[in-house]
Motif scaffolding. Structure first.
Motif, PDB file in Angstrom:
ATOM      1  N   LYS A  13      43.991  36.773  36.115  1.00 56.73           N
ATOM      2  CA  LYS A  13      43.441  36.878  34.768  1.00 56.73           C
ATOM      3  C   LYS A  13      42.070  37.557  34.770  1.00 56.73           C
ATOM      4  O   LYS A  13      41.772  38.386  33.906  1.00 56.73           O
ATOM      5  N   THR A  14      41.242  37.209  35.744  1.00 54.16           N
ATOM      6  CA  THR A  14      39.905  37.812  35.809  1.00 54.16           C
ATOM      7  C   THR A  14      40.008  39.293  36.143  1.00 54.16           C
ATOM      8  O   THR A  14      39.326  40.131  35.549  1.00 54.16           O
ATOM      9  N   GLN A  15      40.877  39.629  37.096  1.00 56.11           N
ATOM     10  CA  GLN A  15      41.090  41.030  37.459  1.00 56.11           C
ATOM     11  C   GLN A  15      41.603  41.834  36.264  1.00 56.11           C
ATOM     12  O   GLN A  15      41.169  42.958  36.009  1.00 56.11           O
ATOM     13  N   HIS A  16      42.509  41.224  35.506  1.00 55.41           N
ATOM     14  CA  HIS A  16      43.065  41.901  34.325  1.00 55.41           C
ATOM     15  C   HIS A  16      41.983  42.159  33.286  1.00 55.41           C
ATOM     16  O   HIS A  16      41.888  43.264  32.731  1.00 55.41           O
ATOM     17  N   TYR A  17      41.145  41.154  33.031  1.00 52.46           N
ATOM     18  CA  TYR A  17      40.094  41.303  32.029  1.00 52.46           C
ATOM     19  C   TYR A  17      39.071  42.361  32.438  1.00 52.46           C
ATOM     20  O   TYR A  17      38.666  43.209  31.626  1.00 52.46           O
ATOM     21  N   LEU A  18      38.655  42.333  33.690  1.00 55.60           N
ATOM     22  CA  LEU A  18      37.598  43.231  34.136  1.00 55.60           C
ATOM     23  C   LEU A  18      38.043  44.680  34.234  1.00 55.60           C
ATOM     24  O   LEU A  18      37.262  45.590  33.949  1.00 55.60           O
ATOM     25  N   ILE A  19      39.300  44.914  34.627  1.00 56.35           N
ATOM     26  CA  ILE A  19      39.715  46.281  34.939  1.00 56.35           C
ATOM     27  C   ILE A  19      40.913  46.767  34.132  1.00 56.35           C
ATOM     28  O   ILE A  19      40.859  47.810  33.480  1.00 56.35           O
ATOM     29  N   VAL A  26      35.542  50.848  32.333  1.00 53.29           N
ATOM     30  CA  VAL A  26      35.096  50.622  33.705  1.00 53.29           C
ATOM     31  C   VAL A  26      34.311  51.834  34.190  1.00 53.29           C
ATOM     32  O   VAL A  26      34.843  52.935  34.292  1.00 53.29           O
ATOM     33  N   ASP A  27      33.040  51.628  34.466  1.00 55.00           N
ATOM     34  CA  ASP A  27      32.182  52.720  34.933  1.00 55.00           C
ATOM     35  C   ASP A  27      32.339  52.912  36.437  1.00 55.00           C
ATOM     36  O   ASP A  27      32.518  54.023  36.922  1.00 55.00           O
ATOM     37  N   TRP A  28      32.272  51.806  37.162  1.00 54.83           N
ATOM     38  CA  TRP A  28      32.493  51.869  38.608  1.00 54.83           C
ATOM     39  C   TRP A  28      32.767  50.466  39.149  1.00 54.83           C
ATOM     40  O   TRP A  28      32.522  49.467  38.479  1.00 54.83           O
ATOM     41  N   GLU A  29      33.313  50.410  40.382  1.00 53.82           N
ATOM     42  CA  GLU A  29      33.599  49.152  41.074  1.00 53.82           C
ATOM     43  C   GLU A  29      32.968  49.195  42.457  1.00 53.82           C
ATOM     44  O   GLU A  29      32.864  50.261  43.069  1.00 53.82           O
ATOM     45  N   HIS A  30      32.591  48.034  42.949  1.00 60.15           N
ATOM     46  CA  HIS A  30      31.976  47.957  44.275  1.00 60.15           C
ATOM     47  C   HIS A  30      32.472  46.699  44.992  1.00 60.15           C
ATOM     48  O   HIS A  30      32.361  45.596  44.447  1.00 60.15           O
ATOM     49  N   PRO A  31      33.040  46.830  46.196  1.00 59.25           N
ATOM     50  CA  PRO A  31      33.553  45.660  46.918  1.00 59.25           C
ATOM     51  C   PRO A  31      32.480  44.979  47.766  1.00 59.25           C
ATOM     52  O   PRO A  31      31.562  45.632  48.265  1.00 59.25           O
ATOM     53  N   GLN A  32      32.594  43.678  47.897  1.00 55.35           N
ATOM     54  CA  GLN A  32      31.697  42.893  48.748  1.00 55.35           C
ATOM     55  C   GLN A  32      32.569  42.094  49.714  1.00 55.35           C
ATOM     56  O   GLN A  32      33.362  41.250  49.300  1.00 55.35           O
ATOM     57  N   HIS A  33      32.466  42.387  51.010  1.00 56.71           N
ATOM     58  CA  HIS A  33      33.295  41.752  52.043  1.00 56.71           C
ATOM     59  C   HIS A  33      34.780  41.990  51.791  1.00 56.71           C
ATOM     60  O   HIS A  33      35.623  41.134  52.063  1.00 56.71           O
ATOM     61  N   LEU A  34      35.076  43.151  51.236  1.00 57.68           N
ATOM     62  CA  LEU A  34      36.449  43.625  51.031  1.00 57.68           C
ATOM     63  C   LEU A  34      36.460  45.110  51.377  1.00 57.68           C
ATOM     64  O   LEU A  34      35.491  45.831  51.093  1.00 57.68           O
ATOM     65  N   ALA A  35      37.554  45.575  51.981  1.00 57.17           N
ATOM     66  CA  ALA A  35      37.620  46.966  52.427  1.00 57.17           C
ATOM     67  C   ALA A  35      37.896  47.941  51.291  1.00 57.17           C
ATOM     68  O   ALA A  35      37.712  49.151  51.447  1.00 57.17           O
ATOM     69  N   THR A  37      38.648  48.278  46.613  1.00 55.88           N
ATOM     70  CA  THR A  37      38.733  47.660  45.293  1.00 55.88           C
ATOM     71  C   THR A  37      40.131  47.847  44.701  1.00 55.88           C
ATOM     72  O   THR A  37      40.345  47.551  43.523  1.00 55.88           O
ATOM     73  N   ASP A  38      41.063  48.325  45.492  1.00 54.93           N
ATOM     74  CA  ASP A  38      42.439  48.485  45.032  1.00 54.93           C
ATOM     75  C   ASP A  38      42.968  47.151  44.498  1.00 54.93           C
ATOM     76  O   ASP A  38      42.795  46.106  45.152  1.00 54.93           O
ATOM     77  N   ARG A  39      43.612  47.179  43.350  1.00 54.04           N
ATOM     78  CA  ARG A  39      44.030  45.961  42.666  1.00 54.04           C
ATOM     79  C   ARG A  39      44.871  45.058  43.553  1.00 54.04           C
ATOM     80  O   ARG A  39      44.559  43.875  43.735  1.00 54.04           O
ATOM     81  N   VAL A  42      42.910  43.624  46.600  1.00 52.50           N
ATOM     82  CA  VAL A  42      41.967  42.561  46.252  1.00 52.50           C
ATOM     83  C   VAL A  42      42.705  41.250  45.978  1.00 52.50           C
ATOM     84  O   VAL A  42      42.311  40.185  46.461  1.00 52.50           O
ATOM     85  N   ILE A  43      43.774  41.337  45.194  1.00 52.78           N
ATOM     86  CA  ILE A  43      44.542  40.124  44.860  1.00 52.78           C
ATOM     87  C   ILE A  43      45.118  39.479  46.115  1.00 52.78           C
ATOM     88  O   ILE A  43      45.011  38.261  46.316  1.00 52.78           O
ATOM     89  N   ASP A  44      45.736  40.287  46.983  1.00 54.00           N
ATOM     90  CA  ASP A  44      46.346  39.750  48.210  1.00 54.00           C
ATOM     91  C   ASP A  44      45.299  39.124  49.125  1.00 54.00           C
ATOM     92  O   ASP A  44      45.511  38.022  49.661  1.00 54.00           O
TER      93      ASP A  44
END
Length: 351
Positions: A13-19, A26-35, A37-39, A42-44
């Protein structure tokens, strides 16, 4: 800077709302301790880590909003998001930072996995608001951004804000949906009207052009503004615009209706004033009824010259920019055309 904590604790739900809900914002995405930002990735990855805990609420989501006078770069926004995560005790957790571009002010959303990737324990959000506000106050001073003292934490020399300046649940829900709360819209489009107005009548007419109405507070104290659908406190727009401060400028409060009642209005002006007020306050059924009554009164004048004069006289109780006056003007033109056509037909029959 202001931080707001979201309600959703679900990864999907959070992923759906944000992206996914509105990818264009969506201007840009940035991962933290993830290789990545692919949907799906990230979920897996977040699901895999969340399995190590018994929590059924693996996600913590919050947003950070900058003042319109601030203009942080992407790197500064990432640093701010990373710092707040560190100060919350989530510095080692998986997170995705998402910047949206659907407002005039810069704002960032942070979606973080509450479950630690190594320890497998879920982060405790106890006193999270205090930690967030402590973090933001320090970041503001480091970068010279506008300081917005919170209710839960203030630096030395700062005062706790009035309650009315914080977002209520309805406004928080609006922002989550990508909507702009009423007080922000008024601040953006009508602040100059509040500052430049010379009297209550001047202010009322300026706001009426934008479909806004000032009213007394429900308990006879303070004041509020409505667009016919939502309400917001005057002081929430700006402290300078509180009822007390406006009364120091203009004298005791008088509504536009009270000011008009003090004038000797003609039948046409009175009919228009009733229609304009119902139209401005969003009372559709009454507005339709008053509009019909105004139309009948105009038609009864009988001649195009009298109808034109009557429409012109409405400027004494309105302004040329008022949407209701524009509607009345269109109505008057239609009636004038009908009168002239009938006059031409009468002349044709007379021959």
């Amino acid at each position: 800077m202001i931080a707001k904590v979201g309600d959703s604790t679900s990864i999907l739900k959070t992923q759906h709302y944000l992206i996914e809900k509105n990818p264009k914002r969506v201007d840009w995405e940035h991962p933290q301790h993830l290789a990545s930002t692919d949907r799906e990735f990230v979920i897996d990855q977040m699901r895999e880590v969340a399995k190590n805990s018994q929590t059924d609420e693996p996600i913590y989501h919050y947003s950070i909003s900058w003042d319109t006078s601030d203009n942080p770069t992407r790197q500064q926004m990432i640093q701010a998001g990373t710092q707040t995560l560190q100060d919350l005790g989530l510095g080692e957790h998986q997170a995705v930072l998402v910047a949206h571009n659907d407002h005039d002010y810069k704002h960032l959303h942070v979606m973080v996995n509450r479950v630690h990737p190594v320890k497998g324990t879920a982060w405790n959000r106890y006193r999270d608001y205090i930690k967030l506000e402590q973090s933001l106050r320090v970041i503001e001073r480091q970068h010279g951004w506008k300081e917005v003292p919170g209710h839960h934490h203030q630096l030395e020399g700062q005062q706790e804000p009035e309650y009315g300046n914080s977002l209520n649940k309805f406004e928080c829900a609006q922002i989550k949906k990508g909507e702009t709360p009423l007080y922000m819209l008024i601040r953006e489009h009508a602040e100059h009207d509040f500052r430049e107005a010379k009297s209550w009548e001047d202010l009322h007419q300026r706001l009426a052009e934008k479909g806004l109405t000032i009213q007394r507070g429900s308990r006879g104290r303070g004041g509020k503004v409505t667009d016919g659908y939502e309400y917001t406190n005057l002081s929430k727009i700006r402290r300078d615009f509180s009822m007390g401060r406006l009364e120091k400028r203009f004298g005791p409060f008088r509504s536009l209706q009270e000011l008009q009642q003090g004038k000797q209005l003609t039948d046409i002006q009175h009919a228009f004033a009733c229609f304009e007020r119902a139209h401005r306050l969003g009372r559709r059924r009454k507005a339709r009824s008053f509009k019909k009554g105004l139309g009948k009164t105009l038609k009864a004048l009988g001649t195009a010259r009298k109808v034109q004069a009557a429409i012109s006289s409405l400027l004494s109780v309105s302004t040329s920019s008022n949407p209701a006056l524009k509607l009345a003007g269109m109505m008057g033109k239609t009636i004038i055309n009908q009168i002239e056509q009938e006059h031409q037909r009468s002349r044709g029959r007379g021959r």
